[in-house]
Scaffold this motif. Structure first.
Motif, short mmCIF file in Angstrom:
data_model
loop_
_atom_site.label_atom_id
_atom_site.label_comp_id
_atom_site.label_asym_id
_atom_site.label_seq_id
_atom_site.Cartn_x
_atom_site.Cartn_y
_atom_site.Cartn_z
N GLY A 132 0.38 -0.87 -0.18
CA GLY A 132 0.35 0.20 -0.36
C GLY A 132 0.33 1.27 0.24
N PHE A 133 1.92 1.01 1.00
CA PHE A 133 3.14 2.14 0.55
C PHE A 133 3.80 2.42 -0.73
N LEU A 134 3.41 1.28 -1.49
CA LEU A 134 4.47 1.80 -2.99
C LEU A 134 3.37 2.29 -3.28
N SER A 135 2.17 1.84 -3.51
CA SER A 135 1.44 1.75 -4.53
C SER A 135 0.67 3.40 -4.59
N LYS A 136 1.12 4.03 -3.24
CA LYS A 136 0.52 5.81 -3.52
C LYS A 136 1.69 6.04 -5.09
N TYR A 137 2.17 5.72 -5.12
CA TYR A 137 3.28 6.60 -6.26
C TYR A 137 2.71 5.53 -7.65
N SER A 138 2.30 4.75 -7.62
CA SER A 138 2.02 3.89 -8.49
C SER A 138 1.42 4.51 -9.58
N LEU A 139 2.28 4.26 -11.13
CA LEU A 139 2.53 4.67 -12.13
C LEU A 139 0.69 4.74 -13.01
N PHE A 140 -0.31 3.87 -12.68
CA PHE A 140 -1.52 3.64 -13.60
C PHE A 140 -2.26 3.09 -12.00
N SER A 141 -3.26 3.97 -11.89
CA SER A 141 -4.67 4.10 -11.74
C SER A 141 -5.91 4.41 -11.12
N PRO A 142 -6.29 4.18 -10.55
CA PRO A 142 -8.04 4.14 -11.28
C PRO A 142 -8.29 5.64 -10.59
N VAL A 143 -8.92 6.37 -12.06
CA VAL A 143 -8.77 8.20 -11.47
C VAL A 143 -9.42 8.66 -12.02
N ILE A 144 -10.96 9.48 -10.94
CA ILE A 144 -11.63 9.80 -11.00
C ILE A 144 -11.84 11.34 -11.62
N ASP A 145 -12.69 11.23 -13.26
CA ASP A 145 -12.74 12.84 -13.74
C ASP A 145 -13.50 13.42 -12.93
N THR A 146 -13.61 14.32 -12.17
CA THR A 146 -15.04 15.39 -12.10
C THR A 146 -15.53 16.06 -12.98
N THR A 147 -14.86 16.14 -14.03
CA THR A 147 -15.30 16.74 -15.20
C THR A 147 -17.00 15.92 -15.34
N LYS A 148 -17.13 14.65 -14.74
CA LYS A 148 -17.49 13.72 -15.52
C LYS A 148 -18.63 13.24 -14.24
N CYS A 149 -17.97 13.79 -12.92
CA CYS A 149 -18.57 12.91 -12.11
C CYS A 149 -19.54 13.57 -11.53
N ASN A 150 -21.33 12.56 -11.11
CA ASN A 150 -21.72 13.34 -9.86
C ASN A 150 -22.43 12.98 -9.26
N GLY A 151 -21.81 12.36 -8.98
CA GLY A 151 -21.13 12.80 -7.37
C GLY A 151 -22.26 11.92 -6.60
N CYS A 152 -22.97 10.58 -7.25
CA CYS A 152 -23.97 9.60 -6.87
C CYS A 152 -23.50 8.52 -5.66
N GLY A 153 -21.80 8.63 -5.56
CA GLY A 153 -20.65 7.55 -4.58
C GLY A 153 -21.65 6.33 -4.54
N LEU A 154 -21.92 5.70 -6.45
CA LEU A 154 -22.19 4.90 -6.18
C LEU A 154 -20.35 3.78 -6.16
N CYS A 155 -19.24 4.62 -6.85
CA CYS A 155 -18.09 3.90 -6.60
C CYS A 155 -17.57 3.43 -4.93
N ALA A 156 -18.03 4.26 -4.10
CA ALA A 156 -18.15 4.01 -3.26
C ALA A 156 -18.85 3.48 -2.81
N ARG A 157 -19.70 2.95 -2.80
CA ARG A 157 -20.65 2.31 -1.83
C ARG A 157 -20.63 0.56 -2.56
N ASN A 158 -19.77 0.19 -3.64
CA ASN A 158 -19.17 -0.62 -4.32
C ASN A 158 -17.78 -1.03 -4.46
N CYS A 159 -16.86 0.11 -3.47
CA CYS A 159 -15.61 -0.42 -2.83
C CYS A 159 -15.31 -1.34 -1.89
N LYS A 160 -14.74 -2.63 -2.29
CA LYS A 160 -14.90 -3.51 -0.43
C LYS A 160 -13.39 -2.92 0.13
#
Length: 494
Positions: free
Chosen positions: A207-235
């Motif tokens: 986890g400490f190393l992955s903070k500096y990973s080159l590729f990761s899931p990224v949120i595009d704030t211009t498209k996000c409507n704040g529904c929270g569906l991603c958070a409610r499905n994040c294990k």
């Protein structure tokens, strides 16, 4: 698509590693043994620099894919989490990282490794935890199914299969495996990756190393409507949808959020440097890295049960079970070099116990060496031509040796017990120990040197004895053998 690829690879790794702990023929180890050697902690204990560098590079490139694809305990938790999602969807929520607990547990693992507390190290190692579950809970079911198949084939005059013994090698380890499965299964079913992101030391390091990973899931704030569906499905409970942030130290790159987002606002892509900098700064303000230094912990585990021993002697009459002799020094496998080396490197994964074809190895029930392999000769003996345990050990606790080397390694020496010897107690001729000694270390001599016709008793040449246990195993004396093996703290070459 990325999620399906991840799940496919995860199931392949999970199935193959599970097969390593179920297979008793040795075929799986010949083809799939490398999967055990690329597990993080075994590679670290074996100082397998190439594997460690590869796993670090994998994490720095793609995040914690090791936890969601390669680690069998992580995949097992995903299976329980999937079962939980079938009963209730959209059930997770964002929570702050429990950084203090994570670093404390990592510190405990480091202290246990340095101090040589093998039992504590084995309890915290994720790969070893899954190995115990597979060996103790799944292996007996697999063996029982094999026996049914062998009996069915035998009735049809086919002997392509053979029966194997189904027995519990250690009730203590069995209990630990059950407790681990119940606790982790419940946590995963209810809260997803709780163990991985609070207790698991491997998860903390990656986890400490992955903070500096080159590729990761990224949120595009211009498209996000704040529904929270991603958070409610994040294990991993690592997506803060309100602030459009992801805690990459806990993200295991499972790609669930990508599939759940209906707006396409989350993508697995290259992270911007500003995102990495802001995340590092936020964590530094909330949790200092100096929390990595922690106080050591002591484990108080009460061992209430002893290992169950079983005999496979045949015959028409009932034969009393053999009992384990009170050895002053335990016996550890050839290739371990000695008790100290084994204790310092063993993760207690039970792979060697599974691979032993003669039923010699079983987990230790002693608190200081809990779940590490020990040899006992009630079911069989350590055949000089067998090197299975050294071939499968992924942690370097049992160094690989060939047949010639094994025949010259002295792991212990035989000790004769006069009070149990049948020629003296029953007045019968025996000599089983001398007949079956593979190195000729035992000779039968008259018990009375002045009377050549007196009952013959064994004399052990300790300089030649390798401690294989053939004499102890094949001694007809019950319940204790008239000859048994005392282990050596440090192995010798003869």
């Amino acid at each position: 698509m990325l999620r399906k690829i991840r799940i496919t690879f995860a199931l392949v790794f999970f199935s193959c590693i599970t097969l390593l702990f179920l297979d008793f023929s040795g075929i799986a180890h010949a083809w799939l043994g490398w999967m055990a050697k690329i597990q993080f902690l075994p590679a670290l204990m074996a100082l397998n620099v190439g594997v460690i560098i590869a796993l670090v590079a994998l994490t720095l490139l793609f995040g914690r894919v090791y936890c969601s694809v390669i680690c069998p305990l992580g995949v097992m938790q995903d299976i329980f989490g999937w079962l939980g999602k079938r009963s209730k969807k959209n059930r997770y929520s964002y929570s702050r990282a429990k950084s203090v607990l994570r670093y404390v547990m990592l510190g405990v693992m480091v202290v246990a490794a340095v101090a040589g507390i093998g039992s504590l190290f084995a309890l915290l190692a994720p790969y070893s935890a899954y190995g115990r579950i597979a060996q103790n809970l799944l292996s007996p079911i697999w063996a029982f199914g094999n026996n049914l198949l062998a009996e069915w084939a035998a009735r049809r005059e086919s002997y392509a299969f053979y029966t194997v013994d189904v027995w519990v090698r250690s009730w203590v380890t069995f209990g630990i495996a059950v407790a681990t499965l119940v606790i982790l299964g419940f946590l995963a079913w209810r809260n997803g990756r709780t163990y991985c992101n609070t207790i698991c030391p491997v998860g903390t390091v990656l986890g400490f190393l992955s903070k500096y990973s080159l590729f990761s899931p990224v949120i595009d704030t211009t498209k996000c409507n704040g529904c929270g569906l991603c958070a409610r499905n994040c294990k991993s409970a690592c997506i803060d949808s309100k602030n459009h942030r992801i805690d990459y130290s806990r993200c295991v790159a499972c790609m669930d959020c990508l599939e759940k987002c209906t707006k396409g606002a989350i993508s697995y892509s290259r992270r911007r440097k500003v995102d990495v900098a802001s995340e590092s700064g936020a964590e530094a303000s909330g949790m200092s890295r100096r929390s990595f230094v922690v106080t050591s912990m002591a484990v108080g585990t009460a061992v209430l049960l002893k290992a169950e021993e079983k005999t496979v002697d045949g015959g028409l009459a009932h034969i009393e079970d053999k009992k384990v002799p009170a050895r002053k020094t335990p016996i550890v496998p050839p290739g371990a070099q000695g008790i100290k080396h084994l204790t310092q490197h063993c993760t207690g994964c039970q792979l060697c116990v599974v691979a032993c074809p003669n039923g010699v190895l079983r987990p230790s029930s002693d608190l200081d060496t809990l779940m590490q392999p020990r040899a006992s000769y009630e079911l069989g003996y350590c055949r000089p031509e067998c090197t299975k345990c050294s071939e499968v050990c992924p942690a370097g606790a049992i160094i690989k040796i060939d047949k010639a080397e094994k025949s010259s390694v002295q792991i212990g020496h035989a000790v004769w017990v006069k009070e149990n010897c049948l020629p003296l107690t029953e007045g019968v001729s025996c000599g089983n120990c001398a007949r079956h000694c593979p190195v000729g270390a035992i000779q039968m001599v008259p018990s009375d040197k002045d009377n050549p016709d007196s009952p013959k008793i064994p004399v052990v040449n300790e300089a030649r004895c390798i401690g294989c246990g053939a004499c102890e195993n094949l001694c007809p004396s019950r319940p204790f053998s008239a000859i048994y093996v005392e282990g050596h703290e440090r192995h010798k070459t003869i």
